[in-house]
Design an enzyme around this catalytic site. Sequence first.
Site, PDB file in Angstrom:
ATOM      1  N   GLY A  91       0.830  -1.191   0.000  1.00 10.83           N
ATOM      2  CA  GLY A  91       0.000   0.000   0.000  1.00 10.83           C
ATOM      3  C   GLY A  91       0.867   1.245   0.000  1.00 10.83           C
ATOM      4  NE  ARG A  92      -2.213   6.477  -0.961  1.00 10.66           N
ATOM      5  CZ  ARG A  92      -2.662   7.467  -0.204  1.00 10.66           C
ATOM      6  NH1 ARG A  92      -1.873   8.437   0.175  1.00 10.66           N
ATOM      7  NH2 ARG A  92      -3.923   7.492   0.173  1.00 10.66           N
ATOM      8  CD  GLU A 100       4.141   7.165  -0.466  1.00 15.33           C
ATOM      9  OE1 GLU A 100       3.472   8.197  -0.259  1.00 15.33           O
ATOM     10  OE2 GLU A 100       4.217   6.628  -1.581  1.00 15.33           O
ATOM     11  CB  CYS A 104       2.135  -4.876  -2.542  1.00 16.97           C
ATOM     12  SG  CYS A 104       1.350  -3.723  -3.666  1.00 16.97           S
ATOM     13  CG  HIS A 105       3.887  -0.169  -3.143  1.00 17.23           C
ATOM     14  ND1 HIS A 105       2.842  -0.773  -3.820  1.00 17.23           N
ATOM     15  CD2 HIS A 105       4.292   0.860  -3.933  1.00 17.23           C
ATOM     16  CE1 HIS A 105       2.627  -0.129  -4.952  1.00 17.23           C
ATOM     17  NE2 HIS A 105       3.484   0.864  -5.045  1.00 17.23           N
ATOM     18  CE1 TYR A 122       0.748  -3.161  -8.725  1.00 19.48           C
ATOM     19  CE2 TYR A 122       2.061  -1.148  -8.846  1.00 19.48           C
ATOM     20  CZ  TYR A 122       0.943  -1.888  -9.228  1.00 19.48           C
ATOM     21  OH  TYR A 122       0.033  -1.353 -10.100  1.00 19.48           O
TER      22      TYR A 122
END
Length: 198
Positions: free
Chosen positions: A89-90, A93, A119-120, A139
């Site tokens: 997800g976000r 980051e 994923c991320h 991802y």
Amino acid sequence: MTGKQILMIVGDFGEDYETMVPFQALQAVGHEVDAVCPDKEAGDTCKTAIHDFRGDQTYMEARGHDFAVTETMAAIDPADYDALVVPGGRAPEYLRTHEEVIEAVQHFFEAGKPVAALCHGPQILAAADVLDGYAMTTYPAVRAEVEAAGCSWVDGVTRDRNLVTGQDWSDHVEWLSEFLDMLGTDIEHGEPVAPADD
């Protein structure tokens, strides 16, 4: 099987399925999972995001659930845990900018403990400088980032030494199966229980 103590690092707008599904699935087979987030106390919630793939150039995002963290990150010791889960997800980051997150990730790699990232999530692993020499996946948009951190990128669920990686929540079945195998999870299936006659 004796259940393992598993740490999950989460944050606001982490991917909903990648947070909720492993958190519940690992508990369902007998493991204990603590979810932590920097700057949040046990019982606080993280907002999740649902990412969907509908044929566009990237995923679309919708608001997900409120996910309650179970422990206060500043109060836990990564050495008390047998394994680590890093959803995507976000959230990754910005989670990678927290020193306590980086130090926790480095502990699991230095100790050779099982790590599952999706994923991320590997953005955090790249920031922790633990990927050199690994084969892994992410991802696809994160590929350049992890390759720059020294790994070789593979198109599909990958298990290399203590690390299991998948591309997104559509990999859950294979990704979780590999992680459960790495944990030594032995799932026994009993006979179905028939409903009682009224």
